[in-house]
Structure formats: C-alpha cells, structure tokens
Design an enzyme around this catalytic site. Structure first.
Site, PDB file in Angstrom:
ATOM      1  N   SER A 123      22.851  83.556 -12.402  1.00 21.73           N
ATOM      2  CA  SER A 123      21.562  83.920 -11.753  1.00 21.73           C
ATOM      3  C   SER A 123      21.599  84.904 -11.137  1.00 21.73           C
ATOM      4  CB  SER A 123      21.037  82.548 -11.138  1.00 21.73           C
ATOM      5  OG  SER A 123      21.947  82.107 -10.061  1.00 21.73           O
TER       6      SER A 123
ATOM      7  N   ASP B 258      18.566  78.529   0.014  1.00 23.35           N
ATOM      8  CA  ASP B 258      17.213  79.137   0.163  1.00 23.35           C
ATOM      9  C   ASP B 258      16.069  78.121   0.677  1.00 23.35           C
ATOM     10  OD1 ASP B 258      17.812  81.778  -0.174  1.00 23.35           O
ATOM     11  OD2 ASP B 258      17.531  81.837  -2.582  1.00 23.35           O
TER      12      ASP B 258
ATOM     13  N   ASP C  50      10.446  79.669 -14.471  1.00 26.89           N
ATOM     14  CA  ASP C  50      10.953  78.599 -13.641  1.00 26.89           C
ATOM     15  C   ASP C  50       9.567  78.279 -12.606  1.00 26.89           C
ATOM     16  OD1 ASP C  50      13.335  78.241 -14.627  1.00 26.89           O
ATOM     17  OD2 ASP C  50      14.576  78.555 -12.976  1.00 26.89           O
TER      18      ASP C  50
ATOM     19  N   ARG D 204      14.403  86.319   2.940  1.00 26.69           N
ATOM     20  CA  ARG D 204      13.670  84.876   2.711  1.00 26.69           C
ATOM     21  C   ARG D 204      12.717  84.733   4.165  1.00 26.69           C
ATOM     22  NH1 ARG D 204      14.509  85.538  -2.184  1.00 26.69           N
ATOM     23  NH2 ARG D 204      16.209  83.976  -3.098  1.00 26.69           N
TER      24      ARG D 204
END
Length: 404
Positions: free
Chosen positions: A182, A128, A17, A99
């Site tokens: 995922s 996110d 990705d 994050r």
C-alpha cells in the site's frame, strides 16, 4: 444505525476503498454525504474523484476538491522542518504531517455544510485513525466520527470486491489481484507498506521506487545547489525565489535525480506494534541537511542543543497525532522564536545518494574567524582557559579525593 448521523463529510480519494465506504455509509446510515478530496501533491489527477462521486449520487455542491499544496508546505511541513524533526532519528514524518491538515479541512467543510459527522478510511491497526480523530476532536469536540474499518464486516479483500460488484462500483483491473504493497503520497514523500514488504529481511524491489533513481544509477557528476533561508524557512534555490510548494517540488526533482531520500525503516507505531515502511523523501532529505547547516552558524550553542533535546519529543507528538496539542504549540513557539536569526545561504553537493554541505554563509553568523583562527589573534587570551578548566574540574577532583 440509520438516523444516528444526518450528514457526514468523508475523506474521499476516489479509489476503490473510499468508494466502498461511500456506498456503505449510504446503506448503513441513510445520511447525506459530502466528499472531500485533498490535493497535497500526491501526483494524481483528482477530477476523476469528482466524476465518481457524482456517479455515486453525491450532489455537485457536496463535492469538495481542494488544492492544499501551498498550505501543506507553508503551514505544516516548514514549521516541522524548523524543528529538524525526525521520528526515531530517521523518519521525516511525511504521512504524519499531512493528517492534521486533512482533518482541519474536513472540520471546516463540516462546519460550512452543517454536517454532524466526519468519516475516514484508516484501518483499526494503524496510526492514521489516531491522527485523524485527534485532529477532529481538537478542532470540534462535539463532532461524530465514523471509522468503517473498525465496525463493518468487510474484513477481507474478497468481501470488499464482492461488495463493489454487488453495488456496481467500478473496480480497476489492478485491484482484482493483491496489490504488492500500500502507498501514501504527498508533496513531501511517498510511503510503501505491507504485503510484499512485511518481511523486514527482504530487500524491496528496485522497480517499486517512483521518486528517486537508485544511487548506483545516479549521475557520475555531482550537482551543486544553493538554498537560501529566511527565519528558518527555505525561500530560494540558486537565487530564484519560489513559493513553498514550488520550492519543495524543485528539491524533490534535484534529490530524486541524485538517488537521495530512500529509507527502509522498522518503526514503532503509536498503537503498539512494529511495522516496516519504505519511504522516498528526496526533497525533504536535502532540506534537512541544509537547514541544520544554516543553523550551525546562526544558532547559539545553548539554543541549538536545547532544540536537539526537544526534537525527539516534538517528532513523537507529530507521529502520534498531537499536532493540535498545547505542548506541540508551545514547543513550536520556542522553535519559531529561535528561528528568527536563521537566515543565510547553504551550498550543497548532491552525489549518488549523499547530501554534503560544502558552504554556508549568513548575515547573522556567529562564526568568528578572529576567534577561531590558529594564527595570532588579539581577541582571545589562551591563558583564560586554565581557570575555566580548573573550575570545571573541581567537582571531579573533590569526588576523587573523597573516594580516596
């Protein structure tokens, strides 16, 4: 869009990705690209990301691969655990807390390299994107943000694979079929979401889990472990002092071997929808129990209860991406001050998915045997309790008399 961005720092994993995003940025903006890959303890070899970035035309001086494991645990995970933070009462925030560190390092690289933009690979449906971008703007208000998933037309797996083949981006064999879920991993946890897990009635397959054995297959003999704390942070296991990252790694091994740390949760995303996530947080689950145990003998009742009242708010701030907000920092200051006396050792028993406190001691302990003993004592006059009770009952008695 060409000319809108001169240089962009891309959060780059080296996977399919973000490799597609890298090429898309080149085609769409015609800009210089800097790649940033963070080692947060996800357990993957990161040098292939460097080779792949070079293969895609990124200059060696524009490739950053940083080992952030110690900073991650010391400056993000441990402060969060001082607060006993759990989102919606159970989630230990493993993805959420990573994050802000990634965002912080991206901005630092942007400043260092003179980039005017940053880019991430988060989708337009998840949390996110919010976490990354709130971090970017908090640290560099004038930064440009590129979020490809919100603006490109590669909105299906087929289109992504076609784009990759057209531009000769290597596709791993397991990427040609639909992945069953995922994942996101770091030293604190691994998460599993989507696809095979989207029906919250369906139990996850046992072979999905990678960081823990099932409680049924855990050893029949319990494991005892002692964790030492200084100012609210774990510093040693069984008497051996360890760095923050090494300590959490050791707790992951101990917890995982005993079937500890699995969570199946339907949570409320900040963007408004509910999602089902499955998490493995073996070391964090052990650490939380130990931390609350040492606080139980070192924190005053008022301080402990106030911390518990603030914890849901603090956890929500982290989940929603407000790590750099003034209110999170204000709460953190209070928590850190309360943690100054949170010193001592906790002894735990790990057994088939359970963490049980079996001992705790501290040089700052507020537990006084001479006060709580059922034997005769000379420090507590039990007759004092009568007045205490009557004063607390006064408003109840007056209310009843008023009602008749």
């Amino acid at each position: 869009m060409k000319g809108e961005v001169k240089k962009v720092v891309l959060a780059y994993s080296g996977g399919l990705d973000t490799s597609i995003i890298l090429r898309w940025l080149q085609d769409t903006y015609g800009c210089e690209i800097v790649t940033f890959t963070a080692d947060l303890g996800q357990g993957e070899e990161l040098e292939p990301a460097r080779r792949k970035a070079e293969m895609m035309g990124i200059k060696p001086e524009n490739i950053f691969i940083d080992d952030l494991r110690e900073e991650f645990v010391r400056d993000f995970v441990f402060p969060m655990f001082r607060a006993n933070a759990q989102y919606e009462g159970v989630y230990l925030l493993g993805t959420s807390i990573a994050r802000p560190l990634i965002a912080k390092r991206q901005i630092e690289i942007a400043v260092r390299t003179g980039a005017d933009a940053v880019a991430h690979g988060a989708t337009g449906k998840g949390n996110d994107q919010v976490r990354f971008e709130l971090g970017y703007y908090a640290l560099k208000p004038d930064i440009k943000v590129v979020a490809p998933w919100r603006i490109w037309n590669l909105n299906s797996r087929t289109k992504l694979l076609d784009f990759a083949e057209k531009h000769q981006i290597p596709i791993a064999k397991d990427k040609r079929g639909e992945a069953p879920y995922s994942t996101d991993a770091n030293l604190l946890h691994i998460s599993y979401e989507g696809k095979a897990l989207e029906d919250p009635w369906v139990e996850p397959d046992e072979d999905m889990f990678t960081r823990s054995v099932s409680p049924e297959k855990a050893p029949d003999k319990p494991t005892y472990v002692e964790i030492e704390f200084e100012k609210g942070d774990a510093v040693a296991i069984d008497g051996a002092r360890l760095s923050p990252a090494a300590l959490l790694t050791k707790l992951n091994e101990l917890g995982g071997a005993n079937g500890i740390g699995r969570l199946d949760l339907v949570e409320n995303r900040f963007v408004g929808m509910k999602s089902r996530g499955v998490y493995e947080t073996p070391g964090g689950s052990v650490l939380l129990v130990a931390h609350r145990a040492i606080e139980s003998i070192t924190l005053d009742r008022g301080a402990a209860h106030l911390k518990d009242e603030l914890m849901p708010r603090y956890a929500e701030l982290i989940y929603n991406g407000f790590w750099f907000s003034p209110e999170r920092q204000m709460i953190q200051t209070m928590i850190d001050e309360a943690s100054q006396a949170v010193n001592g050792t906790v002894r735990l028993k790990l057994y088939k998915g359970n963490v049980t406190v079996v001992g705790r001691k501290s040089p700052n302990s507020l537990y006084r045997l001479d006060y709580v003993t059922f034997e005769e004592d000379s420090v507590y006059d039990q007759r004092d309790a009568a007045g205490f009770i009557k004063l607390n009952a006064l408003r109840l008695r007056l209310a009843k008399m008023a009602r008749g």
